[in-house]
Design an enzyme around this catalytic site. Structure first.
Site, PDB file in Angstrom:
ATOM      1  N   GLY A 166      -3.744   3.698   7.024  1.00 18.17           N
ATOM      2  CA  GLY A 166      -4.984   3.615   7.788  1.00 18.17           C
ATOM      3  C   GLY A 166      -6.113   2.992   7.009  1.00 18.17           C
ATOM      4  N   LEU A 194      -6.185   7.520   5.464  1.00 22.70           N
ATOM      5  CA  LEU A 194      -5.187   8.591   5.423  1.00 22.70           C
ATOM      6  C   LEU A 194      -4.872   9.033   3.994  1.00 22.70           C
ATOM      7  CD1 LEU A 194      -2.794   7.203   8.183  1.00 22.70           C
ATOM      8  CD2 LEU A 194      -4.344   9.160   8.391  1.00 22.70           C
ATOM      9  N   PRO A 229      -0.234   1.170   6.504  1.00 24.29           N
ATOM     10  CA  PRO A 229       0.370   2.444   6.898  1.00 24.29           C
ATOM     11  C   PRO A 229      -0.444   3.659   6.460  1.00 24.29           C
ATOM     12  CG  PRO A 229       1.495   1.585   4.975  1.00 24.29           C
ATOM     13  CD  PRO A 229       0.552   0.508   5.426  1.00 24.29           C
ATOM     14  N   TYR A 270      -4.966 -14.802   2.263  1.00 26.94           N
ATOM     15  CA  TYR A 270      -5.515 -13.814   1.346  1.00 26.94           C
ATOM     16  C   TYR A 270      -6.189 -14.459   0.134  1.00 26.94           C
ATOM     17  CZ  TYR A 270      -2.338 -10.721   3.963  1.00 26.94           C
ATOM     18  OH  TYR A 270      -1.656 -10.035   4.940  1.00 26.94           O
TER      19      TYR A 270
END
Length: 334
Positions: free
Chosen positions: A207, A211, A205, A57
């Site tokens: 998306g 989401l 979680p 990252y």
């Protein structure tokens, strides 16, 4: 007992952790050093205790940021990082390398960047298919024997690979994408985790923001955003997927929650052994996500959401062909 369960209890970690990638990597512009440190410090103050980073990252920048922001809080958190996939400074691109010498070198460098003498959880970020999984896991086992890591994790592997890996050493956690619109773990790997007493850590979680309602048109994505290369975010597929989001918004409104909170509550309802680690750059969103631990869904709620986001209803693949070849996870239709 799985060593991570004991560690989570020891630091009083809530059932939702923090994925730190977004602060430095993947979504276009990174936060400044001051903004990133402030975000992580506030995350700790509001209650987050499980922090997830990786060598990859920001080409190690994220580990440095996490190390500086949380250095004085090391004994109060579960700190996780990953090896086996990094930006090669000479080549200027991502390289997957699971050779034991590489994993040891990356671990020792991560410890220095994170300002600690051990990691609570260390994942093989990607399985290097040119190296037997048993060989890579054996190297991580030796790091564990030396006290440099507290537990071994795997990322983006299949049930079959998990079973092979655990013949070499117990695997404390498996991390892969799991959300309402990415249900692949339900094919086989969730069951394999439960067979092995392996915690399942769900990344993305929400998306990748979809989401939570943060991506409504492709044009809102900036240069350098990984979503520009993902099939679900093409204009055509995004338009179709937004029809599902509209219904999710209606259900969330009925429960006086946000769509993101409803998506996280759905994941938590799938099992106490599933730990979501949503990532965000915004402190307000961190607070909103953490509050999802207070939202409880009924069995009927879960069934309705299962049906609304049934895999055949999702438009577009999770990854494009290149990134898909790098992972070992099961796919629907295979």
């Amino acid at each position: 007992m799985n060593p991570l369960i004991a560690r989570l209890k020891a630091v009083s970690s809530p059932a939702i952790g923090l994925g730190c990638m977004n602060l430095s990597h993947g979504y276009g512009h990174s936060l400044s050093e001051a903004e990133g440190r402030r975000a992580l410090e506030e995350a700790f103050e509001m209650g987050y205790r499980h922090f997830d980073t990786a060598t990859l990252y920001g080409a190690t920048a994220n580990e440095r940021l996490v190390g500086r922001a949380l250095a004085g809080k090391r004994d109060e958190i579960l700190l996780a990082s990953k090896c086996g996939m990094a930006i090669d400074p000479e080549l200027g691109r991502k390289v997957i390398d699971g050779r034991p010498a590489t994993l040891r070198r990356q671990c020792e460098a991560s410890l220095e960047r994170l300002q600690t003498d051990h990691l609570d959880l260390y994942y093989l970020h990607r399985w290097d298919k040119g190296v037997p999984i048993e060989e890579s896991v054996g190297a991580l086992g030796r790091l564990m024997e030396e006290g440099k890591i507290g537990a071994i994790g795997l990322s983006e592997v299949s049930a079959a690979t998990l079973r092979r890996a655990r013949t070499e050493h117990p695997i404390a956690a498996l991390q892969t994408e799991y959300s309402l619109w990415t249900r692949n773990p339900e094919i086989a790997v969730l069951e394999a985790c439960r067979e092995a007493d392996t915690l399942f850590v769900a990344f993305s979680p929400l998306g990748r923001g979809f989401l939570a309602g943060s991506v409504r048109e492709r044009e809102s994505l900036v240069e350098g955003d990984v979503r520009l290369g993902m099939p679900r975010f093409t204009t055509e597929n995004l338009t179709r997927n937004l029809e599902l989001l509209t219904e999710l918004e209606r259900l969330a409104h009925e429960r006086e929650a946000t769509t993101g909170q409803l998506a996280l509550a759905w994941l938590r309802a799938k099992g106490d052994d599933i730990l979501p680690i949503p990532g965000t750059r915004r402190v307000a969103h961190m607070r909103e996500n953490l509050a999802a631990k207070e939202l409880t869904l009924s069995a009927d709620d879960v069934t309705s959401l299962d049906a609304l986001f049934a895999p055949p209803r999702i438009s577009g693949a999770r990854y494009a062909e290149g990134p898909q070849a790098e992972v070992d996870t099961e796919q629907f239709g295979e």
